[in-house]
Design an enzyme around this catalytic site. Structure first.
Site, PDB file in Angstrom:
ATOM      1  N   ASN A  10      18.323 -29.453 -40.915  1.00 54.94           N
ATOM      2  CA  ASN A  10      19.695 -28.991 -41.152  1.00 54.94           C
ATOM      3  C   ASN A  10      19.626 -27.543 -41.625  1.00 54.94           C
ATOM      4  OD1 ASN A  10      22.350 -28.585 -41.820  1.00 54.94           O
ATOM      5  ND2 ASN A  10      22.350 -29.965 -43.595  1.00 54.94           N
ATOM      6  N   TRP A  11      20.000 -26.623 -40.729  1.00 53.78           N
ATOM      7  CA  TRP A  11      19.916 -25.203 -41.061  1.00 53.78           C
ATOM      8  C   TRP A  11      21.001 -24.757 -42.038  1.00 53.78           C
ATOM      9  CZ3 TRP A  11      19.342 -23.140 -35.352  1.00 53.78           C
ATOM     10  CH2 TRP A  11      18.047 -23.432 -34.890  1.00 53.78           C
ATOM     11  N   LYS A  12      22.018 -25.586 -42.226  1.00 55.31           N
ATOM     12  CA  LYS A  12      23.160 -25.219 -43.079  1.00 55.31           C
ATOM     13  C   LYS A  12      23.740 -23.878 -42.597  1.00 55.31           C
ATOM     14  CE  LYS A  12      21.371 -28.179 -46.672  1.00 55.31           C
ATOM     15  NZ  LYS A  12      21.227 -28.445 -48.108  1.00 55.31           N
ATOM     16  N   HIS A  96      27.971 -34.991 -45.225  1.00 55.70           N
ATOM     17  CA  HIS A  96      26.992 -34.336 -46.099  1.00 55.70           C
ATOM     18  C   HIS A  96      27.626 -34.068 -47.458  1.00 55.70           C
ATOM     19  CE1 HIS A  96      24.101 -31.451 -47.658  1.00 55.70           C
ATOM     20  NE2 HIS A  96      23.254 -31.892 -46.743  1.00 55.70           N
ATOM     21  N   GLU A 168      20.683 -39.126 -48.938  1.00 55.43           N
ATOM     22  CA  GLU A 168      20.285 -37.897 -49.625  1.00 55.43           C
ATOM     23  C   GLU A 168      20.814 -37.914 -51.055  1.00 55.43           C
ATOM     24  OE1 GLU A 168      19.622 -34.205 -46.948  1.00 55.43           O
ATOM     25  OE2 GLU A 168      21.747 -34.587 -46.999  1.00 55.43           O
ATOM     26  N   GLY A 174      17.997 -29.326 -52.385  1.00 57.10           N
ATOM     27  CA  GLY A 174      17.833 -27.909 -52.705  1.00 57.10           C
ATOM     28  C   GLY A 174      17.467 -27.629 -54.143  1.00 57.10           C
ATOM     29  N   SER A 214      14.867 -32.278 -50.558  1.00 55.15           N
ATOM     30  CA  SER A 214      13.605 -31.584 -50.871  1.00 55.15           C
ATOM     31  C   SER A 214      12.403 -32.200 -50.147  1.00 55.15           C
ATOM     32  CB  SER A 214      13.379 -31.519 -52.387  1.00 55.15           C
ATOM     33  OG  SER A 214      14.428 -30.795 -53.011  1.00 55.15           O
ATOM     34  N   GLY A 235      16.324 -29.773 -45.139  1.00 50.45           N
ATOM     35  CA  GLY A 235      17.010 -28.493 -45.279  1.00 50.45           C
ATOM     36  C   GLY A 235      16.050 -27.321 -45.214  1.00 50.45           C
ATOM     37  N   GLY A 236      15.641 -26.835 -46.387  1.00 47.06           N
ATOM     38  CA  GLY A 236      14.836 -25.609 -46.490  1.00 47.06           C
ATOM     39  C   GLY A 236      13.617 -25.562 -45.588  1.00 47.06           C
TER      40      GLY A 236
END
Length: 252
Positions: A10-12, A96, A168, A174, A214, A235-236
């Site tokens: 998920n690039w957000k 989300h 999640e 994050g 994470s 995510g990251g």
């Protein structure tokens, strides 16, 4: 039963179209066979055309990060699920915690979106998860169970079996904090148990449940070893091609 894992990045709100294209070009030829794993990236709306085009001759699937529950109309700033399907998207992420928190999306909204996504031949990735306060109060199972039941209400057993659920914990998104292996297994099993209660054990055995929060190359193997964790929503670690590809090392 054995369920095919699904790893989704998920690039957000990151990457411009040029960066999205470069990422896809860097990973597409290095992905394993779809017999082993489904791999997807959820791109921002402004990058979807470029990302879908870049991924079209590869096994990489593309998700939108959100959509509306109507196909057309006076809904300024929203994204049509019908148009997403016409563009060639595969999945749509809905529910989300950032959408729930910042944009006040409700369980009812998410349920309507799930129905609209299926009506257009796409697959929803339905997110659920609890706050730190709920977790520490020992109410995570109850809270997340209610989210899942509400999101899936009125769907057919066949639809539920084909979608993806992403657990999640909000306190792990994050923050660098991640749920323990036991936490992830227990909560993903709890999510599956809700599906069993609402739609039957056969459906629950088919539905794929991801863990997110994470997740990185260093811990993905631990999560993927859990019997009720069928993948990760990341995510990251999905923003760089190398770290995204390293997430797939759990297959080795």
């Amino acid at each position: 039963m054995s369920r095919k894992p699904i790893i989704a990045g998920n690039w957000k709100m990151n990457k411009n179209p040029q960066e999205a294209k470069a990422f896809v070009e860097a990973v597409a030829s290095k992905l394993p066979s779809t017999d082993l794993v489904d791999v997807a990236v959820a791109a921002p709306a402004v990058d979807l055309v470029t990302t879908i085009e870049a991924a079209k001759d590869s096994v990489l699937k593309v998700a939108a990060q959100n959509c509306y529950f109507e196909n057309t109309g006076a809904f300024t700033g929203e994204t049509s699920p019908k148009v997403l399907a016409e563009m060639g998207a595969d999945y749509v992420v809905i529910g989300h915690s950032e959408r729930r928190d910042y944009f006040h999306e409700t369980d009812e909204d998410i349920n309507k979106k799930a129905k609209a996504i299926f009506a257009n031949g796409l697959t929803p990735i339905v997110c659920c998860g609890e706050s730190l306060e709920t977790y520490e109060a020992g109410k995570a199972v109850e809270f997340v169970g209610a989210q899942v039941s509400a999101a899936l209400a009125g769907l057919s057993a066949e639809q539920v079996a084909s979608l993806v659920l992403a657990y999640e914990p909000i306190w792990a998104i994050g923050t660098g904090k991640s749920a323990t292996q036991d936490d992830a297994q227990n909560m993903c099993k709890a999510v599956r148990d809700v599906v069993a209660a609402d739609f039957g054990q056969e459906v629950a055995d088919k539905v794929r449940v991801q863990y997110g929060g994470s997740v990185k190359p260093e811990n993905v193997k631990d999560y993927m070893a859990c019997p009720d964790v069928d993948g990760a929503l990341v995510g990251g670690a999905s923003l760089e091609a190398d770290s995204f590809l390293a997430l797939l090392d759990f297959l080795n």
